[in-house]
Design an enzyme around this catalytic site. Structure first.
Site, mmCIF file in Angstrom:
data_model
loop_
_atom_site.group_PDB
_atom_site.id
_atom_site.type_symbol
_atom_site.label_atom_id
_atom_site.label_comp_id
_atom_site.label_asym_id
_atom_site.label_seq_id
_atom_site.Cartn_x
_atom_site.Cartn_y
_atom_site.Cartn_z
ATOM 1 N N GLU A 68 -28.397 -16.061 -10.594
ATOM 2 C CA GLU A 68 -29.513 -15.234 -10.138
ATOM 3 C C GLU A 68 -28.965 -13.984 -9.474
ATOM 4 O O GLU A 68 -28.018 -14.060 -8.690
ATOM 5 C CB GLU A 68 -30.362 -16.040 -9.123
ATOM 6 C CG GLU A 68 -31.388 -15.201 -8.391
ATOM 7 C CD GLU A 68 -32.230 -16.008 -7.382
ATOM 8 O OE1 GLU A 68 -32.371 -17.242 -7.537
ATOM 9 O OE2 GLU A 68 -32.742 -15.376 -6.444
ATOM 10 N N GLU A 93 -35.045 -7.072 -2.383
ATOM 11 C CA GLU A 93 -35.715 -8.183 -1.716
ATOM 12 C C GLU A 93 -35.725 -7.920 -0.215
ATOM 13 O O GLU A 93 -34.764 -7.407 0.352
ATOM 14 C CB GLU A 93 -34.983 -9.502 -2.000
ATOM 15 C CG GLU A 93 -35.767 -10.708 -1.529
ATOM 16 C CD GLU A 93 -35.157 -12.032 -1.960
ATOM 17 O OE1 GLU A 93 -33.946 -12.095 -2.170
ATOM 18 O OE2 GLU A 93 -35.917 -13.014 -2.063
#
Ligand SMILES: *[C@@H]1O[C@H](CO)[C@@H](O)[C@H](O)[C@H]1NC(C)=O
Ligand SMILES: *[C@@H]1O[C@H](CO)[C@@H](O)[C@H](O)[C@H]1NC(C)=O
Length: 323
Positions: A137, A142
């Protein structure tokens, strides 16, 4: 599966023989305005991170204007009109995942506005959800509760660690320990994150500045993430103008650099979808809600203050993928 493994192996051999071959990438996907509706699947699933959201399907998001497209804009937002029943579902929101998958590529995210407000937790990231975390990932953008700067992070199975120092303008995340091990079983799946050098890479400062460009380059030997704010004169013309070819070798030091010094990229990263999700509260935003200076409790705030989510939206100018 076998075919793609062979492809990756060939690319690896080629790139170690002559690294300059991999430098130029050609535009394969232009996602602008209503083409978001065909490039992405809407995932009306339960939020895996336990957020106070209810991910809706495409028909619902269009009917409720939670997604909206014009010729040069795509908006994705949470509901900001409804007071929630505390024992009912969470606030309506949207999670989308590309139909296509990518291995070696550059993706340019031209973003004008990110979701803002207490309780918000937006993300732009890439993963292979089936069998996670075996396929790896990469989190490109974020953050939670308006707390910048942006962080880019890898999450992998055991065996992928990052050297320090390395050629990046960001700082290795640390919380008691430096986050150099990407293994999801270490540090409660914190991953090996890098905090960007400028505050305008996330949250209200990003929005007040008109946004900017997040760019990922993934090769068999490294992953890099750059950020240029809207008014940053050093943004490469090919990024600013969405040209047909890009050459990241000319872009200078990235904000985050993840080399293969002790992480063989093709062993830890498989074919990835791009995912954009906007949750509220949940495992991260909820757990640091109070210390972010936010009022009440996260879930009560989300339930009772719809108007506080008026700015909880993404505005995308475009996503361009190069291979
Ligand atoms: C839908 O959202 C767009 C973008 O935020 C906005 O411009 C438009 O006025 C909204 N439409 C309605 C009917 O609320
Ligand atoms: C998006 O979903 C993934 C789980 O599939 C999760 O790891 C991530 O934290 C979520 N992020 C947001 C902002 O919803």
């Amino acid at each position: 599966m076998k075919a793609s493994f062979v492809t990756v192996t060939c690319a690896l051999l080629l790139s170690s023989a002559s690294p300059s071959l991999a430098a130029t990438y050609s535009l394969t996907d232009t996602i602008v305005g209503s083409s978001f509706y065909s490039a992405f699947d809407w995932q009306n699933i339960a939020d895996p991170t336990h957020g106070r959201v209810n991910y809706v399907d495409q028909t619902t998001s269009r009917n409720q204007n939670l997604t909206y497209a014009s010729s040069d804009t795509f908006i994705l937002r949470t509901d900001f009109r409804t007071v929630l029943n505390p024992s009912g579902p969470g606030r309506n929101s949207v999670r989308i995942r590309t139909k296509k998958t990518y291995t070696n590529h550059v993706a340019v995210f031209n973003v004008r506005h990110l979701p803002q407000g207490c309780g918000t937790w937006p993300a732009i990231w890439e993963t292979k959800e089936a069998g996670w975390p075996n396929g790896g990932e990469t989190d490109i953008m974020e953050g939670v509760n308006d707390q910048g700067p942006n962080a880019a992070t890898l999450h992998t199975v055991a065996g992928c660690t990052m050297p320090e120092p390395r050629a990046q303008s960001g700082r290795v995340q640390h919380h008691f320990l430096r986050h150099l091990d990407c293994n999801w079983l270490v540090n409660g799946n914190a991953g090996c994150g890098v905090r960007f050098p400028t505050g305008n890479s996330y949250g209200p400062p990003f929005n007040n500045n008109g946004g900017g460009w997040y760019v990922i380059e993934r090769t068999p030997t490294y992953i890099k993430v750059w950020f240029w704010a809207r008014n940053d004169g050093s943004v490469p013309a090919e990024v600013r103008n969405g040209l047909g070819q890009v050459n990241p070798n000319n872009w200078g030091v990235p904000a985050a650099y993840f080399p293969d010094t002790s992480c063989r990229i093709p062993n830890f990263f498989q074919e990835h979808n791009i995912i954009i999700n906007l949750t509220l509260c949940g495992d991260w935003a909820g757990s640091v809600y109070g210390q972010s200076g936010c009022p009440s409790t996260c879930v009560d705030y989300v339930n009772n203050n719809p108007a506080a989510f008026q700015n909880a939206y993404f505005n995308f100018a475009s996503i361009r993928v190069y291979q």
